[in-house]
Structure formats: structure tokens, C-alpha cells
Design an enzyme around this catalytic site. Structure first.
Site, PDB file in Angstrom:
ATOM      1  N   TYR A 298      40.707 -12.768  48.637  1.00  0.00           N
ATOM      2  CA  TYR A 298      41.086 -11.706  49.265  1.00  0.00           C
ATOM      3  C   TYR A 298      42.339 -12.678  49.904  1.00  0.00           C
ATOM      4  O   TYR A 298      42.347 -13.347  50.482  1.00  0.00           O
ATOM      5  CB  TYR A 298      39.864 -11.443  49.760  1.00  0.00           C
ATOM      6  CG  TYR A 298      38.977 -10.437  49.194  1.00  0.00           C
ATOM      7  CD1 TYR A 298      39.296  -9.549  48.585  1.00  0.00           C
ATOM      8  CD2 TYR A 298      38.030 -10.145  49.027  1.00  0.00           C
ATOM      9  CE1 TYR A 298      38.859  -9.040  47.266  1.00  0.00           C
ATOM     10  CE2 TYR A 298      36.578  -9.445  49.008  1.00  0.00           C
ATOM     11  CZ  TYR A 298      37.225  -9.099  47.799  1.00  0.00           C
ATOM     12  OH  TYR A 298      36.072  -7.989  46.713  1.00  0.00           O
TER      13      TYR A 298
ATOM     14  N   ARG B 175      30.737  -0.678  86.787  1.00  0.00           N
ATOM     15  CA  ARG B 175      30.479   0.890  85.402  1.00  0.00           C
ATOM     16  C   ARG B 175      29.354   0.821  85.382  1.00  0.00           C
ATOM     17  O   ARG B 175      29.110   2.172  85.302  1.00  0.00           O
ATOM     18  CB  ARG B 175      30.137  -0.751  84.818  1.00  0.00           C
ATOM     19  CG  ARG B 175      29.412  -0.896  83.344  1.00  0.00           C
ATOM     20  CD  ARG B 175      28.693  -1.691  82.739  1.00  0.00           C
ATOM     21  NE  ARG B 175      27.965  -2.740  83.307  1.00  0.00           N
ATOM     22  CZ  ARG B 175      27.697  -3.350  82.990  1.00  0.00           C
ATOM     23  NH1 ARG B 175      27.385  -4.024  81.879  1.00  0.00           N
ATOM     24  NH2 ARG B 175      26.714  -4.077  83.364  1.00  0.00           N
TER      25      ARG B 175
ATOM     26  N   LYS C 142      16.677  -7.078  75.485  1.00  0.00           N
ATOM     27  CA  LYS C 142      17.412  -5.645  74.447  1.00  0.00           C
ATOM     28  C   LYS C 142      17.946  -6.016  73.343  1.00  0.00           C
ATOM     29  O   LYS C 142      18.157  -7.238  72.813  1.00  0.00           O
ATOM     30  CB  LYS C 142      18.049  -5.682  75.861  1.00  0.00           C
ATOM     31  CG  LYS C 142      19.563  -6.492  76.180  1.00  0.00           C
ATOM     32  CD  LYS C 142      20.238  -6.094  77.343  1.00  0.00           C
ATOM     33  CE  LYS C 142      21.440  -6.365  77.501  1.00  0.00           C
ATOM     34  NZ  LYS C 142      22.300  -6.656  79.037  1.00  0.00           N
TER      35      LYS C 142
HETATM   36  C1  LIG Z   1      21.700  -7.755  79.712  1.00  0.00           C
HETATM   37  C2  LIG Z   1      21.820  -8.443  81.268  1.00  0.00           C
HETATM   38  C3  LIG Z   1      21.295  -8.802  81.303  1.00  0.00           C
HETATM   39  C4  LIG Z   1      21.410  -9.968  80.722  1.00  0.00           C
HETATM   40  O1  LIG Z   1      22.385 -10.852  81.040  1.00  0.00           O
HETATM   41  P1  LIG Z   1      22.925 -11.984  80.078  1.00  0.00           P
HETATM   42  O2  LIG Z   1      24.488 -12.829  80.777  1.00  0.00           O
HETATM   43  O3  LIG Z   1      22.397 -12.342  78.896  1.00  0.00           O
HETATM   44  O4  LIG Z   1      21.639 -13.368  80.821  1.00  0.00           O
HETATM   45  C5  LIG Z   1      20.882  -8.830  83.210  1.00  0.00           C
HETATM   46  N1  LIG Z   1      21.197  -7.550  84.069  1.00  0.00           N
HETATM   47  C6  LIG Z   1      21.291  -6.709  83.346  1.00  0.00           C
HETATM   48  C7  LIG Z   1      21.746  -5.293  84.131  1.00  0.00           C
HETATM   49  C8  LIG Z   1      21.751  -6.758  81.275  1.00  0.00           C
HETATM   50  O5  LIG Z   1      22.742  -5.504  81.436  1.00  0.00           O
END
Ligand SMILES: *Cc1c(COP(=O)(O)O)cnc(C)c1O
Length: 360
Positions: A256, A134, A38
Site C-alpha cells: 500500500y 497518577r 494483569k
Molecule cells: C503493572 C504494574 C507493575 C508491574 O510493572 P513492570 O514494569 O511490568 O514490572 C507493578 N506495579 C503496579 C502498580 C503496576 O500497575
């Protein structure tokens, strides 16, 4: 941007990526290791990452359906799991046509599923909330959800959940969460998936049928500075060139806001990367960069397009030299600590104007 006059780049080492995948896949050898790609593969170019892994991986995962369609556009044909499931009813049709598996987490999605004719025949994953609060069905809801699925859909179902504290080895919660999921798994005789990267490394009993490998795939440890001395190799090197070198006198201020003052006559290198590229503006003075294998500190405030580095103690540095901001010499964790964020955020915030270049 096809013309590249500036050399600021995120260099992507696909050999390292494949090695990381194999290493983790061996650690969880009884499970299917899903490659989570993702957010453009955590900023590493999802299509290139998917291509590099396509002979090893049977299932990729992304957040939402647009990300999966982009992979199809680039010729990636493996099944893709959509971690947040459908956002719209019509996503079910797209999923059916394109061989996407759907993670379902809420009643409205079950309603859409039930209104599909013919029935949705892609794989369904049910997300159960075991304590992160969540996303996902409550444990008590699962029975009612199960009864709304067809026999065919139940047969292939994967129950899954997500850890909230998997990176903390002394936390009691991961095993509590796992126990809740496993209870459902034995009740319904389904496959299950619980572990993200930290789960894979810290909680072997959570590996289950499918692990969901994100961060560690990219060679970054989710559990701190390699306490298990894992042979993970950082896949991304963020680099830029020195575009100016000059000397400032004792007492002069740099950048800056005049937040950094020279305590000695100082040789400064100005490097062509800034917060518009994803190098955080709040990175503290003293944060290391690497130049020809030597370490030098960032001084003064990060600007939009530039940073300044104190190279007084380095030898033979010239205009045009490559500066590594993070990668194999500079741990991204140090930059994250020095800018009040985490490695995940830095990787995913490298901006569009930084070309991703495959290492040769
Ligand atoms: C992004 C995600 C993962 C991967 O998690 P990492 O900590 O990057 O290995 C796994 N499961 C879900 C549901 C996620 O959204």
C-alpha cells in the site's frame, strides 16, 4: 476459533517463564516476589501463566477485579492483589468471598470499606503517591486514612508506591520516592512494596517486603538491551508462515502507498501476519524478522493481514516456512523502536485472533 488453518501464533514458553521468575526471585531474595499478570499476563495467557507459577508464587496481581474473577473461573486459587482496587462498592464483597487483596488509593474507596459489615478482613494495601502523580493518597493524607482503619486492618497493612523513572539509572527521583515511602513505613511499622521490574533490577534498596514483577517475568528487560546481561529468556515468540513467494523487478513498488521501491531484482516472501494481529502498522521497512535462523527485513507497509519480507539474500526459503516477528531471535525492543512504541505495548496488543499456544 477452534479450527486453525492459519499458523500465525504466539508461542508461550512456560519453562522460560518459570526460570525468569526464579532468577528475579533470587535477586530480591528477602522480598516476596508478586507475579503481575494483569492484561492477560501481558498477552501471555494469565491462567496458563498462573498455573505454571502456582507452586512458586504466593501472590498474583491484576489490574481490576474482573481479571481476578477470570482466574478463579479457571481454577486459580492463590490470593490475588487488585492493583487499582475496587471500582464499585460491591467489589469489596467479591474480594471478601474470593480472597482478593485490595490496593486502595482514594477516599471513596475508604468510605466503601468503612461501610462494610462485617468488616473487610482481606488484606489492604495503601497506595501512596510519592511523585508519579497518577494514583494514590498524598503523603500528608496517610495519617487520616490510618485512623479510619480498624486495628485488624492496620495490622496487615502494606504501604506501597510506584516509581515513575525506575528504568533510568542516573535519575535521582527513584531514591527520593523511596525515601518518602520508607519514612511512612518506619512511622507506622508496616510492610512496604515499591519495586516494579525496573525497580528490582536497578534499585536494590527498594525491594522491601514485596516486589511487583511484571515485564521481566516475561523475559523482557525493562532497562534496555540487557546492560546487566541478565539471563532473562523471552517467553513469547510471535510467529507466522510464509504464504507466497515472488520476484519483483528493479523499480517496482511493494504494498500500500508504494512506500518501498525495489533497488534490485528482489525476492519477496508474503507472511500471514498484519496489524490486525498486533504487528504494528507503522513498523518501518528494514525491521528484522527471523527465518530459519537468518535475518531478513520487512519491506513496504504492514497490511491488515500480511507483511512482505525481502528474502533475496536468504537461501532455501520456501512457502510454509515459519517467520519469527519477535521472540528469542528477534528482540521485541527492535520492533518497538521501529514502530515508535515500547515492548509493553506490543506484548499486550497481540490480538485475540492470534492463538496463544503453549510450547511443548
Ligand atoms: C503493572 C504494574 C507493575 C508491574 O510493572 P513492570 O514494569 O511490568 O514490572 C507493578 N506495579 C503496579 C502498580 C503496576 O500497575
Amino acid at each position: 476459533m477452534n479450527h486453525t488453518s492459519r499458523h500465525t501464533q504466539a508461542v508461550i514458553d512456560l519453562d522460560a517463564l518459570v526460570k525468569n521468575y526464579q532468577y528475579i526471585d533470587n535477586l530480591a531474595s528477602k522480598s516476596n516476589t508478586i507475579a503481575v499478570i494483569k492484561a492477560d499476563a501481558y498477552g501471555h495467557d494469565a491462567s496458563k501463566v498462573a498455573q505454571a507459577l502456582s507452586s512458586k508464587v504466593t501472590l498474583f496481581a491484576v489490574g481490576f477485579i474482573d481479571e481476578a474473577l477470570a482466574l478463579r473461573n479457571d481454577g486459580i486459587s492463590k490470593t490475588v492483589l487488585i492493583l487499582e482496587g475496587p471500582f464499585k462498592e460491591s467489589d469489596f464483597e467479591l474480594a471478601q468471598e474470593n480472597d482478593f487483596s485490595l490496593m486502595l488509593h482514594s477516599d471513596y474507596q475508604i468510605k466503601w470499606l468503612r461501610s462494610m459489615t462485617p468488616e473487610f478482613s482481606g488484606d489492604i494495601w495503601l497506595k501512596v503517591d510519592t511523585g508519579m502523580n497518577r494514583l494514590g493518597f498524598q503523603v500528608e493524607q496517610v495519617d487520616s486514612i490510618m485512623s479510619q482503619l480498624t486495628a485488624q486492618q492496620r495490622k496487615k497493612l502494606v504501604l506501597c508506591s510506584h516509581f515513575s523513572t525506575a528504568e533510568q539509572v542516573d535519575s535521582a527521583k527513584p531514591l527520593e520516592q523511596l525515601a518518602k515511602l520508607k519514612k511512612l513505613v518506619s512511622q507506622y511499622g508496616c510492610q512496604f512494596s515499591m519495586a516494579n521490574s525496573a525497580g528490582i533490577l536497578n534499585w536494590p534498596t527498594s525491594h522491601g517486603d514485596h516486589t511487583r514483577l511484571g515485564l521481566a517475568l516475561y523475559g523482557i528487560s525493562p532497562i534496555g538491551e540487557n546492560p546487566l546481561s541478565q539471563p532473562l529468556i523471552p517467553v513469547m515468540t510471535l510467529q507466522a508462515n510464509i504464504i507466497a513467494i515472488h520476484t519483483v523487478k528493479i523499480g517496482e513498488y511493494v504494498g500500500y502507498g508504494d512506500i518501498w521501491q525495489a533497488q534490485r531484482e528482489t525476492i519477496l516472501a508474503t507472511v500471514a501476519i498484519g496489524y490486525a494481529d498486533g504487528y504494528p502498522r507503522n513498523t518501518k521497512s528494514g525491521t528484522p524478522v527471523s527465518i530459519k535462523g537468518a535475518i531478513a527485513p520487512v519491506v513496504g507497509r504492514v497490511s491488515m493481514d500480511m507483511i512482505t519480507v525481502d528474502i533475496t539474500d536468504l537461501e532455501n526459503v520456501i512457502i510454509g516456512d515459519i517467520v519469527e516477528l519477535w521472540g528469542k531471535n528477534i528482540s521485541i525492543d527492535i520492533v518497538a523502536q521501529n514502530s515508535d512504541t515500547i515492548n509493553y505495548e506490543l506484548l499486550t496488543r497481540v490480538s485475540k485472533r492470534v492463538p496463544k499456544v503453549i510450547a511443548s
